[in-house]
Design an enzyme around this catalytic site. Structure first.
Site, PDB file in Angstrom:
ATOM      1  N   ASP A  67       0.811  -1.215   0.000  1.00 31.37           N
ATOM      2  CA  ASP A  67       0.000   0.000   0.000  1.00 31.37           C
ATOM      3  C   ASP A  67       0.848   1.269   0.000  1.00 31.37           C
ATOM      4  OD1 ASP A  67       0.979  -0.423   2.531  1.00 31.37           O
ATOM      5  OD2 ASP A  67      -0.954  -0.701   3.488  1.00 31.37           O
ATOM      6  N   ASP A 136      -7.882  -2.450  13.942  1.00 29.11           N
ATOM      7  CA  ASP A 136      -9.254  -2.748  13.515  1.00 29.11           C
ATOM      8  C   ASP A 136      -9.307  -3.967  12.591  1.00 29.11           C
ATOM      9  OD1 ASP A 136      -8.129  -1.745  11.213  1.00 29.11           O
ATOM     10  OD2 ASP A 136      -9.520  -0.074  10.963  1.00 29.11           O
ATOM     11  N   HIS A 138      -7.364  -4.425   9.874  1.00 30.08           N
ATOM     12  CA  HIS A 138      -7.021  -4.205   8.462  1.00 30.08           C
ATOM     13  C   HIS A 138      -5.710  -4.880   8.093  1.00 30.08           C
ATOM     14  CE1 HIS A 138      -5.003  -0.266   9.832  1.00 30.08           C
ATOM     15  NE2 HIS A 138      -4.041  -0.863   9.153  1.00 30.08           N
ATOM     16  N   GLU A 143      -9.636  -1.749   4.934  1.00 33.00           N
ATOM     17  CA  GLU A 143     -10.326  -1.398   6.176  1.00 33.00           C
ATOM     18  C   GLU A 143     -11.612  -2.222   6.335  1.00 33.00           C
ATOM     19  OE1 GLU A 143      -8.996   0.278   8.456  1.00 33.00           O
ATOM     20  OE2 GLU A 143      -8.479   2.335   7.930  1.00 33.00           O
TER      21      GLU A 143
HETATM   22  C1  GLP Z   1      -0.503   0.367   8.596  1.00 35.95           C
HETATM   23  C2  GLP Z   1      -0.188  -0.444   7.335  1.00 35.95           C
HETATM   24  C3  GLP Z   1      -0.500  -1.901   7.538  1.00 35.95           C
HETATM   25  C4  GLP Z   1       0.106  -2.385   8.831  1.00 35.95           C
HETATM   26  C5  GLP Z   1      -0.545  -1.653   9.971  1.00 35.95           C
HETATM   27  C6  GLP Z   1      -0.089  -2.111  11.346  1.00 35.95           C
HETATM   28  O1  GLP Z   1      -1.807   0.813   8.646  1.00 35.95           O
HETATM   29  N1  GLP Z   1      -0.889   0.029   6.196  1.00 35.95           N
HETATM   30  O2  GLP Z   1      -0.015  -2.634   6.427  1.00 35.95           O
HETATM   31  O3  GLP Z   1      -0.068  -3.761   8.980  1.00 35.95           O
HETATM   32  O4  GLP Z   1      -0.238  -0.285   9.817  1.00 35.95           O
HETATM   33  O5  GLP Z   1       1.069  -1.459  11.675  1.00 35.95           O
HETATM   34  P1  GLP Z   1       1.984  -1.760  12.894  1.00 35.95           P
HETATM   35  O6  GLP Z   1       2.832  -2.880  12.491  1.00 35.95           O
HETATM   36  O7  GLP Z   1       2.766  -0.493  13.054  1.00 35.95           O
HETATM   37  O8  GLP Z   1       1.111  -2.043  14.054  1.00 35.95           O
END
Ligand code: GLP
Length: 236
Positions: A67, A136, A138, A143
């Site tokens: 992304d 959440d 995702h 989402e």
């Molecule tokens: C972001 C990314 C996700 C990732 C998520 C969790 O929103 N787009 O791909 O998995 O954060 O991040 P973290 O690993 O910092 O908890």
């Protein structure tokens, strides 16, 4: 599904890096699906260390990231392209021309999504997809919704995601409100999926996603249908 629990972020990172390293060793020209966020930082550090020791060669590897924020170009230090360069690509011998991140500045994001999916298809799909998980549920930036979306598409980020990701920005107001994310089809068609999560605050969503019903309101729950899924979790 293999659900592995370890007791430190260091162990999680080492295990995740071992899975990726094994993939690269077994198929030197593999396609790695890569992720951003804090969870994979330790994994990338470990891969860099093994590369520097001479144990890994990324010269034939292609990568596709999940992304990107809409509106940020790769020079912006908050962009996911920048994150990947700084946390991994700049330190290993991967050919940057073979590292793909959706273009957050594309004039026509719908077309960009189509191009991105066509590229993944052309590459023969993803051999190993690394994922984190949002609070959440995702994955990428898919989402919670009433449906699962197949294609790479633009999403409106949810308030909780904006809040969670504000820690990387000076102000919450600076967090982009939209992102472009790989959809569920490319993720589900990856030959292997590796999801990593750490912290006590992820426990509840992991339970819902992997031990609850498959529901687009918990996007990661679709991974229960994947034939080769490994989840590695550390509460610390
Ligand atoms: C972001 C990314 C996700 C990732 C998520 C969790 O929103 N787009 O791909 O998995 O954060 O991040 P973290 O690993 O910092 O908890």
């Amino acid at each position: 599904m293999k659900f592995i629990t370890v007791d430190s972020y260091e162990k999680l990172s080492r295990k995740a890096a071992s899975v990726i390293a094994a993939q690269v060793v077994q198929k030197n020209d593999c396609v790695l699906g890569l992720a951003t966020g804090s969870s994979p930082v330790g994994t990338y550090k470990q891969l860099i260390e093994w590369y520097k020791k001479g144990d890994l060669d990324f010269s034939a590897v292609t990568s596709v990231n999940l992304d990107e924020y809409v509106g940020l170009d790769g020079e912006n230090d908050q962009s996911y392209r920048y994150f990947m360069n700084v946390n991994l690509f700049d330190h290993i011998n991967i050919d940057k021309a073979k590292t793909f991140v959706p273009d957050g500045k594309a004039d026509d994001p719908k077309l960009e999504g189509e191009i991105y999916d066509a590229r993944i298809k052309e590459l023969g799909g993803i051999d190993l997809q690394l994922l984190g998980i949002g609070l959440d549920g995702h994955i990428g930036f898919n989402e919670p919704d009433s449906v699962f979306t197949k294609e790479t598409h633009v999403v409106d980020l949810h308030e909780s995601t904006i809040k969670a990701n504000a820690r990387f920005f000076e102000n919450e107001a600076d967090v982009p409100r939209k992102a472009i994310t790989m959809g569920m089809l490319s993720i589900m068609q990856a030959k292997k999926v590796l999801l990593i999560a750490n912290g006590a605050n992820k426990k509840e969503i992991l339970e819902k996603a992997f031990f609850g019903p498959i529901d687009p309101r918990v996007p990661a729950s679709i991974l229960q249908l994947h034939p080769d899924l490994t989840v590695i979790y550390s509460e610390n």
